[in-house]
Design a protein around this motif. Structure first.
Motif, short mmCIF file in Angstrom:
data_model
loop_
_atom_site.label_atom_id
_atom_site.label_comp_id
_atom_site.label_asym_id
_atom_site.label_seq_id
_atom_site.Cartn_x
_atom_site.Cartn_y
_atom_site.Cartn_z
N GLY A 91 0.82 -1.20 0.00
CA GLY A 91 0.00 0.00 0.00
C GLY A 91 0.86 1.26 0.00
N VAL A 92 0.38 2.30 0.66
CA VAL A 92 1.05 3.60 0.67
C VAL A 92 2.07 3.67 1.81
CG1 VAL A 92 0.74 6.10 0.90
CG2 VAL A 92 -0.95 4.73 -0.33
N LYS A 93 3.27 4.17 1.49
CA LYS A 93 4.31 4.35 2.49
C LYS A 93 4.81 5.79 2.47
CE LYS A 93 6.00 -0.34 3.10
NZ LYS A 93 7.21 -1.17 3.25
N HIS A 94 5.18 6.30 3.66
CA HIS A 94 5.68 7.66 3.82
C HIS A 94 7.14 7.59 4.23
CE1 HIS A 94 1.52 9.37 3.88
NE2 HIS A 94 1.24 8.15 4.31
N LEU A 95 8.00 8.31 3.51
CA LEU A 95 9.42 8.34 3.82
C LEU A 95 9.86 9.79 4.05
CD1 LEU A 95 10.75 5.76 1.20
CD2 LEU A 95 10.14 5.35 3.58
N ASP A 96 10.71 9.98 5.06
CA ASP A 96 11.13 11.32 5.46
C ASP A 96 12.58 11.59 5.05
OD1 ASP A 96 8.67 11.84 6.79
OD2 ASP A 96 9.37 10.67 8.50
N TYR A 97 12.85 12.86 4.73
CA TYR A 97 14.21 13.31 4.46
C TYR A 97 14.29 14.81 4.72
CZ TYR A 97 12.41 14.97 -0.09
OH TYR A 97 11.70 15.60 -1.08
N SER A 98 15.48 15.38 4.67
CA SER A 98 15.65 16.81 4.94
C SER A 98 16.73 17.39 4.04
CB SER A 98 16.01 17.05 6.41
OG SER A 98 17.27 16.48 6.71
N VAL A 144 21.67 16.89 1.73
CA VAL A 144 20.44 16.10 1.84
C VAL A 144 20.67 14.94 2.81
CG1 VAL A 144 18.71 14.75 0.61
CG2 VAL A 144 19.80 16.71 -0.51
N LYS A 145 19.75 14.76 3.74
CA LYS A 145 19.83 13.66 4.69
C LYS A 145 18.55 12.84 4.62
CE LYS A 145 20.21 12.52 9.60
NZ LYS A 145 20.27 13.07 10.99
N ASP A 146 18.69 11.54 4.33
CA ASP A 146 17.56 10.63 4.26
C ASP A 146 17.38 9.90 5.59
OD1 ASP A 146 17.16 11.25 1.57
OD2 ASP A 146 18.57 9.71 0.93
N ASP A 147 16.14 9.80 6.05
CA ASP A 147 15.83 9.05 7.26
C ASP A 147 15.30 7.66 6.91
OD1 ASP A 147 16.58 11.20 8.88
OD2 ASP A 147 14.59 12.11 8.72
N PHE A 148 15.86 7.08 5.86
CA PHE A 148 15.44 5.75 5.43
C PHE A 148 16.56 5.14 4.61
CE2 PHE A 148 14.11 8.83 2.27
CZ PHE A 148 14.50 8.27 1.07
N ASN A 149 16.48 3.85 4.38
CA ASN A 149 17.43 3.13 3.55
C ASN A 149 17.14 3.47 2.09
OD1 ASN A 149 18.78 1.17 1.97
ND2 ASN A 149 18.80 -0.25 3.68
N ARG A 150 18.13 4.05 1.39
CA ARG A 150 17.89 4.52 0.03
C ARG A 150 17.64 3.39 -0.97
NH1 ARG A 150 18.72 9.62 -1.58
NH2 ARG A 150 19.04 8.86 -3.70
N SER A 151 18.17 2.23 -0.73
CA SER A 151 18.09 1.17 -1.75
C SER A 151 16.78 0.41 -1.71
CB SER A 151 19.26 0.20 -1.59
OG SER A 151 19.25 -0.39 -0.30
N VAL A 152 16.34 0.04 -0.53
CA VAL A 152 15.11 -0.75 -0.42
C VAL A 152 14.33 -0.34 0.81
CG1 VAL A 152 16.02 -2.80 -1.59
CG2 VAL A 152 16.29 -2.55 0.88
#
Length: 210
Positions: A91-98, A144-152
Motif C-alpha cells: 500500500g502507501v508508504k511515507h518516507l522522510d528526508y531533509s 540532503v539527509k535521508d531518514d530511510f534506507n535509500r536502496s530498499v
C-alpha cells in the motif's frame, strides 16, 4: 561569474560620483566602521518548500568609503520533507528526508540616507536611521539527509522516487535588497529589508555598529 559583479560595481561607482558631484558629503560617514547583523526571513522563496525551520543569517560589513561598505554573510536553514510511494503488496508508504541550506558569500552596501534627506525632503537623523541598498553574490551549499534506507524499503521493495524532490548540492545566488536600520541605542538597532535575498525576500533582525 565575474559578470555578476559588473552591474553592482558600475552602480556603486555612479552613486559615488553623484555624491561627489552633489556635495552631500556632510552627512554621517560610515568609513572605518564595523557593522554586524543577525536576522531571519519571513518568506523563504528559494528552493523547494517543506517544513521550513527558522532561517538564520549573520553578516559583517566594514565601511570602506563615506557611504560604501563591503562584507560577507553566512546563513543556515533546515527543511524537512516527506514523500510517498505505493504498491500492491504494502500500500502507501511515507518516507522522510531533509535538506540543509548554507548560503555564504560577499556583499556590498551603499548608504542612501543622504539622498532621502536632501532630495526627498525626509529629515532623517543619520545617527539613528540608515537607508541602504545592498548587493550580494555567493553560493548556497545543500546537504540532503535521508531518514530511510535509500536502496530498499524495510520489506525489501524497491522505492519509487517519483515524488522525491531535492535541490542542487551547490547553486550560485545574486540579488539586491533595499533596507532600513533604526538605532534606538547608540550602537544597537533593528533592521528590515526587502528584495531578492539568499533565501527570502523580506528580512529582519538586529544590528550593531562600532
Amino acid at each position: 561569474m565575474k559578470s555578476s559583479f559588473l552591474p553592482i560595481i558600475v552602480l556603486f561607482v555612479l552613486l559615488s560620483e553623484i555624491v561627489n558631484a552633489q556635495g552631500i558629503q556632510d552627512h554621517k560617514t560610515i568609513k572605518g566602521n564595523w557593522f554586524a547583523r543577525f536576522g531571519t526571513t519571513i518568506n523563504s522563496h528559494s528552493y523547494f518548500d517543506g517544513d521550513n525551520k527558522l532561517y538564520k543569517e549573520l553578516a559583517v560589513d566594514y565601511g570602506v568609503g563615506n557611504f560604501i561598505s563591503v562584507g560577507a554573510y553566512i546563513g543556515h536553514q533546515q527543511r524537512d520533507y516527506m514523500f510517498i510511494f505505493s504498491n500492491v503488496e504494502s500500500g502507501v508508504k511515507h518516507l522522510d528526508y531533509s535538506q540543509t541550506f548554507i548560503p555564504i558569500g560577499l556583499r556590498g552596501s551603499f548608504v542612501l540616507t543622504p539622498f532621502v534627506y536632501d532630495y526627498l525632503g525626509i529629515k532623517l537623523d543619520d545617527n539613528k536611521w540608515n537607508v541602504y541598498l545592498t548587493y550580494f553574490w555567493g553560493i548556497t551549499m545543500n546537504k540532503v539527509k535521508d531518514d530511510f534506507n535509500r536502496s530498499v524499503s524495510s520489506s525489501g521493495e524497491i522505492i519509487d522516487y517519483t515524488h522525491y524532490l531535492t535541490d542542487e548540492d551547490l547553486s550560485y545566488k545574486a540579488g539586491i535588497l533595499t533596507g532600513v536600520s533604526y538605532y534606538p541605542l547608540r550602537n544597537f538597532g533593528l533592521f528590515v529589508e526587502g528584495g531578492i535575498g539568499p533565501i527570502g525576500n523580506i528580512n529582519f533582525g538586529i544590528t550593531t555598529r562600532y
